[in-house]
Design a protein around this motif. Structure first.
Motif, PDB file in Angstrom:
ATOM      1  N   PHE A 208     -15.576 -14.273 -22.069  1.00 19.69           N
ATOM      2  CA  PHE A 208     -14.617 -14.956 -21.190  1.00 19.69           C
ATOM      3  C   PHE A 208     -15.479 -16.465 -20.941  1.00 19.69           C
ATOM      4  O   PHE A 208     -14.888 -17.478 -21.133  1.00 19.69           O
ATOM      5  N   ILE A 209     -16.890 -16.265 -20.331  1.00 17.58           N
ATOM      6  CA  ILE A 209     -17.267 -17.590 -19.686  1.00 17.58           C
ATOM      7  C   ILE A 209     -17.373 -18.511 -20.824  1.00 17.58           C
ATOM      8  O   ILE A 209     -16.978 -19.912 -20.428  1.00 17.58           O
ATOM      9  N   TYR A 210     -18.191 -18.347 -21.675  1.00 20.44           N
ATOM     10  CA  TYR A 210     -18.508 -19.539 -22.583  1.00 20.44           C
ATOM     11  C   TYR A 210     -17.292 -20.061 -23.354  1.00 20.44           C
ATOM     12  O   TYR A 210     -17.190 -21.111 -23.746  1.00 20.44           O
ATOM     13  N   PRO A 211     -16.602 -19.155 -23.741  1.00 18.90           N
ATOM     14  CA  PRO A 211     -15.115 -19.629 -24.729  1.00 18.90           C
ATOM     15  C   PRO A 211     -14.419 -20.446 -23.524  1.00 18.90           C
ATOM     16  O   PRO A 211     -13.980 -21.648 -24.154  1.00 18.90           O
ATOM     17  N   PHE A 212     -14.466 -20.153 -22.589  1.00 13.42           N
ATOM     18  CA  PHE A 212     -13.552 -20.856 -21.566  1.00 13.42           C
ATOM     19  C   PHE A 212     -14.267 -22.036 -21.139  1.00 13.42           C
ATOM     20  O   PHE A 212     -13.561 -23.204 -21.144  1.00 13.42           O
ATOM     21  N   GLY A 213     -15.348 -21.908 -20.681  1.00 14.13           N
ATOM     22  CA  GLY A 213     -16.292 -22.967 -20.341  1.00 14.13           C
ATOM     23  C   GLY A 213     -16.344 -24.339 -21.169  1.00 14.13           C
ATOM     24  O   GLY A 213     -16.167 -25.603 -20.939  1.00 14.13           O
ATOM     25  N   TYR A 214     -16.334 -24.016 -22.600  1.00 16.70           N
ATOM     26  CA  TYR A 214     -16.504 -25.239 -23.701  1.00 16.70           C
ATOM     27  C   TYR A 214     -15.235 -25.071 -24.565  1.00 16.70           C
ATOM     28  O   TYR A 214     -14.991 -26.221 -25.139  1.00 16.70           O
ATOM     29  N   GLY A 215     -14.487 -24.288 -24.574  1.00 12.56           N
ATOM     30  CA  GLY A 215     -13.355 -24.246 -25.382  1.00 12.56           C
ATOM     31  C   GLY A 215     -12.194 -24.869 -24.624  1.00 12.56           C
ATOM     32  O   GLY A 215     -11.373 -25.675 -25.523  1.00 12.56           O
ATOM     33  N   ILE A 216     -11.718 -24.684 -23.424  1.00 12.86           N
ATOM     34  CA  ILE A 216     -10.712 -25.474 -22.736  1.00 12.86           C
ATOM     35  C   ILE A 216     -10.963 -26.978 -22.902  1.00 12.86           C
ATOM     36  O   ILE A 216     -10.103 -27.806 -23.485  1.00 12.86           O
ATOM     37  N   PRO A 217     -12.137 -27.332 -22.599  1.00 15.47           N
ATOM     38  CA  PRO A 217     -12.271 -29.169 -22.643  1.00 15.47           C
ATOM     39  C   PRO A 217     -12.136 -29.663 -24.356  1.00 15.47           C
ATOM     40  O   PRO A 217     -11.433 -30.547 -24.416  1.00 15.47           O
ATOM     41  N   ALA A 218     -12.681 -28.640 -25.129  1.00 16.41           N
ATOM     42  CA  ALA A 218     -12.203 -29.032 -26.509  1.00 16.41           C
ATOM     43  C   ALA A 218     -10.874 -29.052 -26.979  1.00 16.41           C
ATOM     44  O   ALA A 218     -10.310 -29.986 -27.586  1.00 16.41           O
TER      45      ALA A 218
END
Length: 357
Positions: A208-218
């Motif tokens: 959850f944390i890393y995909p959300f933290g870096y994925g949403i901005p991407a």
């Protein structure tokens, strides 16, 4: 005329005359519209002005701009005369004091963010889900500030400037996303301390944390680049264009995150207030709760409200107010690294947060 300070005027169209009979400067009951083709493409920091010849100079009295783009301007005038388009530069003069504050503050902030990242990585007693979030925030801010400091003015070549603007867009959005996750984690921790132990599970972080933290901005940057890649980079800075509404591909997500975090922090403070009133005889736990309250207030100011000042710089405001906002926004934000190192490293001892482990 515009309230902005204009300079470097030049004629940017052919002169068009309109008369009835032999009379000049005839007043009309219904305005007449003229479309002028620009002889030179209008730049981003230029303003079109509809003017007519009056005696020995150009005047814009009785004329107004209906619409304008890079190639043409539509004017409406309430009289007949000889008309043309003047271009004027709206580029603001660089404030040397503000520039010095920016460079000195960012340099100090970079040092503190580097030290904070080392602390989060090497200091095992304080390592938990909170420090993991702080580490990612520090890395994103460090890279964003470093790129801003070294490349924000490298407008040539155009492709490189567009890439720099896109990377800055991504890094600052990622910083805000990690701020959002910090607000969520703090809220859940205060609401139910048992939740903090669940959040620290490796599966939760990986899934959850890393995909959300870096994925949403991407995703946001990818969609923005697909819809308006030409709006990355301007003639003066490698940042998003303020023409049209493209800047809201950054300001929109920022606005949403600030609102969500604001609600998180308000709810957190209300919960902490109730906890403090019920912990009169539990001094160690009360101390921990007060520390959480302090961090909630610090995050609200440092990571939320300070960025809110940026909204007052998007649209034109009166010069004195704009100057105050610009100085406040710059000073607070370039020192974010100092605040993070102070609050999360120097004031973060193992004894302060036994409840977070």
């Amino acid at each position: 005329m515009t309230k902005e300070k204009l300079h470097n005027f030049y004629l940017n169209s052919k002169v068009v005359s309109g008369t009835v009979g032999s009379r000049k400067n005839i007043s009309l009951s219904v305005p007449v519209n003229f479309t002028f083709q620009h002889e030179k493409m209008k730049r981003e920091n230029e303003l079109s002005i509809c003017v007519y010849w009056q005696g020995s100079s150009w005047s814009n009295e009785g004329c107004q701009v209906i619409s304008s783009d890079e190639n043409q301007t539509l004017c409406s005038c309430n009289h007949l005369s000889s008309f043309a388009i003047l271009m004027a530069s709206t580029k603001l003069k660089v404030d040397p004091v503000l520039t010095m504050i920016t460079y000195v503050g960012l340099s100090l902030s970079l040092l503190c963010l580097f030290l904070a990242a080392l602390t989060f990585l090497l200091c095992r007693p304080i390592q938990n889900i909170s420090t993991s979030l702080h580490l990612q925030l520090s890395i994103c801010l460090f890279l964003a500030h470093l790129l801003f400091l070294t490349a924000i003015d490298r407008t040539e070549p155009k492709v490189l400037c567009s890439i720099i603007a896109g990377v800055l867009h991504y890094l600052y959005l990622a910083s805000f996303t990690w701020m959002l996750l910090e607000g969520l984690q703090l809220f859940l921790t205060v609401k139910n301390l048992k939740v903090a132990n669940y959040i620290s599970a490796g599966k939760f972080k990986r899934r959850f944390i890393y995909p959300f933290g870096y994925g949403i901005p991407a995703v946001i940057v990818a969609v923005s680049a697909g819809l308006g890649h030409t709006s990355y980079g301007t003639e003066t800075h490698c940042w998003l264009s303020f023409h049209g509404r493209f800047i809201w591909s950054f300001m929109g997500p920022v606005f949403v995150i600030i609102l969500i975090n604001f609600s998180f922090y308000l709810t957190t403070l209300c919960i902490l207030k109730n906890q403090l009133s019920s912990l009169n005889n539990e001094l160690p736990r009360m101390h921990n709760t007060r520390m959480l309250a302090f961090k909630a207030i610090a995050q609200l100011f440092i990571l939320g409200c300070s960025w809110g000042l940026g909204f007052f710089l998007v649209e034109g405001v009166l010069t004195p107010i704009r100057s105050v906002v610009a100085y406040s926004f710059t000073i607070i934000n370039v020192l974010q690294g100092v605040y993070i190192y102070l609050v999360y490293c120097l004031l973060n001892h193992k004894s302060f947060e036994p409840a977070l482990k």
